[in-house]
Design an enzyme around this catalytic site. Structure first.
Site, short mmCIF file in Angstrom:
data_model
loop_
_atom_site.label_atom_id
_atom_site.label_comp_id
_atom_site.label_asym_id
_atom_site.label_seq_id
_atom_site.Cartn_x
_atom_site.Cartn_y
_atom_site.Cartn_z
CD GLU A 252 -32.15 -5.82 -11.63
OE1 GLU A 252 -32.15 -4.58 -10.81
OE2 GLU A 252 -32.63 -5.43 -12.79
CB CYS B 184 -31.40 -1.68 -13.21
SG CYS B 184 -30.74 -2.99 -14.42
#
Length: 609
Positions: free
Chosen positions: A316, A350
């Site tokens: 990720e 994020c």
């Protein structure tokens, strides 16, 4: 007229009373085995308001080298240390040892030994650990939030959203649905194997690792641990050096929870280390899966290291999430969503909104509305009072470090040079009540075009980047997809069909319609991205099952009664090449032939063979 109870009625009532009593005792005993176990793990003194410590001038992770007074009283020569500090005040929190290669290898061995026993635990036992952890999180939510605030400079509200609510959602999902997703799943069988039954078993990988970022130190640690433990694995968590203090504390809570529930705490190990020694973990043949959350640059290094042992990796990486505002978007209804999307945790998120792609018909109105709100944002530290002794109401906290603030300042300056208009903010600043903190003004930048660096680079800060489009939704999607990243996105509009078209056309891992980031609160959904945002998924059934080795199992449906026959025509030794081929060819036509004529022909070839 009175009626007396017959002996049979009395006996029936007595038996009913006895059976009810037994059932109550059995159920209570069963619940006592499953309910949460209380354990104590209090918030450390450094997390309390107005903690008094040393203020470090220009703090870094190695400030102890310049000021040896920052080292622990019983520090060892030759050992590397990590200086921990509050980035909003530069207040020294702690100085912790960094592990060397040998120490990391020892922790890998401890995890492997402990996992052998943990893998045999039942789902009831694992659920009890999760219930105990959930009860602890709820009971200590304020302390947990304070710890996160002290180590990252964020606000209590940001900590509540990013650390507490998301962790509780993950624990709830695993408790309710984890076993269902890991139980052997039944699979279909073809006609040729109709006498068989097929299943997929999900077995623990063994020892897994998670290398996680600093922006949500509590949740980023607990998330991979929850999934790994429930799948029957041991886990080594490599925490960011930036949040070594809070990571040490929360891992201590997990280990205490395991011990209170009667399990070996060594099944969870913390790795605090500088990058030079981390490859001992990422190149270890014992580690059978790695979850990485962080930058694209470091993610590539982890992937290269893992390739040595063909270790599967979930990546990720960065994001440049776009929010597409269609002409029908309700500006007033969603302005609060957009503020949260950019300034949650000072943009160090994020899945934060990095680009607003706004139709020209609502562009000016959007800017006017957002500018008014952004200029009212108040910066500060929630754990430090003013000289007069009161705590200011604040909206946003600090950045994680001075280096990160300077990096964002360079990106904003470059955008200005390329022709973008900085409408408010854009500067590294000092705070009157916390002058040593890593402060950056909440910023709005307009007239950004797709060629500019700020439209392509992940800012990871409190910067609202606004781009204009003139045509239909296709142009907006083209701008959104024009970036190398593809983590998340949002689309806002009042036409369901148009929004659905945008959703289908976006190249990213997750999309929220008329909302921001809620796909992460729904833990039944997989989390992850495409393109340079990485691959693989955590959360949801996909994430939990990725921490297991799937094993396909097929066996007789009516065990020992009906078995797979080996027809004489194809039994070894082969009697005739012609008849054996006729049998196989006929079998294929009989089962998969197109139309009845071909299938009947196949049956006839079988008979002749």
């Amino acid at each position: 007229m009175s009626m007396s109870a017959s002996p049979s009625m009395l006996l029936t009532a007595l038996l009913g009373f006895i059976i009810s009593g037994i059932l109550i005792v059995v159920r209570r005993h069963d619940w006592n085995r499953k309910k949460s176990v209380k354990f104590e793990w209090a918030a450390p003194e450094q997390s309390f308001l107005n903690y008094e410590g040393t203020t470090i001038l220009n703090p870094t992770l190695k400030s102890h080298l310049e000021d040896p007074a920052l080292l622990p009283a019983e520090h060892e020569p030759g050992v590397e240390y990590i200086t921990c500090f509050d980035p909003s005040t530069s207040l020294h929190i702690s100085t912790l040892p960094s592990l060397n290669q040998l120490q990391i290898a020892e922790r890998i061995s401890l995890a492997r030994e402990s996992q052998r026993t943990w893998s045999q635990s039942t789902f009831d036992q694992r659920r009890r650990v999760m219930r105990s952890l959930l009860a602890w999180v709820l009971e200590n939510s304020e302390g947990i939030a304070r710890v996160a605030c002290r180590d990252t400079g964020k606000t209590m509200i940001d900590a509540a959203f990013g650390e507490i609510l998301t962790t509780c959602a993950k624990l709830e999902w695993v408790i309710k649905y984890g076993e269902k997703e890991l139980r052997p799943s039944r699979r279909r069988v073809p006609l040729l194997l109709m006498h068989k039954k097929a299943h997929v078993y999900y077995e623990p990988k063994g020892v897994v690792a998670a290398v996680v970022s600093w922006n949500y130190p509590i949740h980023n640690a607990l998330g991979p641990i929850i999934a790994a433990l429930f799948a029957g694995n041991a886990i080594l968590l490599k925490a960011s050096e930036q949040v070594a203090w809070s990571s040490t504390w929360v891992i201590g809570a997990v280990r205490q929870c395991l011990q209170a529930c009667g399990h070996d705490p060594d099944v969870v190990q913390l790795v605090l280390a500088y990058p030079e020694t981390v490859e001992t973990l990422t190149r270890s043949p014992v580690v059978r899966h790695i979850t990485f959350i962080g930058s694209e640059e470091v993610g590539r290094k982890v992937l290269i290291a893992a390739a040595d042992n063909l270790t599967p990796v979930t990546l990720e990486l960065g994001g440049k999430d776009a929010a597409i505002l269609l002409p029908s978007a309700d500006l007033k209804a969603f302005s609060s969503h957009w503020m949260r999307g950019v300034f949650q945790s000072m943009g160090q998120n994020c899945i934060g909104i990095e680009r607003f792609i706004v139709h020209s018909s609502i562009y000016d109105q959007f800017l006017s509305l957002m500018l008014d709100r952004v200029r009212k944002l108040r910066m500060g530290s929630v754990l430090n009072s003013t000289p007069e002794g009161w705590v200011s109401t604040i909206d946003v906290g600090s950045l994680i470090s001075h280096a990160h603030a300077e990096r964002i300042a360079r990106i904003v300056a470059r955008a200005r040079e390329e022709g973008a208009e900085v409408l408010t903010g854009g500067n590294v600043v000092s705070h009157p009540y916390a002058p040593g903190g890593a402060w950056f003004e909440p910023t709005v930048i307009a007239n950004v075009t797709e060629e500019m660096d700020i439209a392509r680079l992940e800012v990871f800060g409190p910067v609202m980047v606004v781009m204009r489009y003139e045509g239909g939704w296709e142009e907006a999607v083209r701008l959104a997809n024009g970036c190398t990243y593809g983590l998340g996105a949002s689309v806002f509009g009042n036409d369901r069909r148009e929004c659905e078209r945008v959703v289908r056309a976006l190249r990213c891992g997750m999309v929220a319609v008329n909302d921001f980031g809620v796909f992460y609160l729904n833990q039944d959904l997989p989390f992850g991205g495409v393109k340079s945002s990485g691959f693989g998924r955590f959360s949801g059934p996909e994430g939990l099952q990725s921490l297991c080795d799937p094993k396909s199992v097929i066996q007789d449906r009516y065990f020992s009664w009906i078995r797979t026959p080996i027809p004489r025509a194809v039994d070894y030794p082969i009697r005739s090449l012609v008849s054996s081929w006729e049998f196989v060819a006929g079998l294929g036509e009989a089962v998969w032939g197109e139309g009845w004529a071909e299938r009947v022909g196949g049956v006839w070839r079988l008979v002749k063979a």
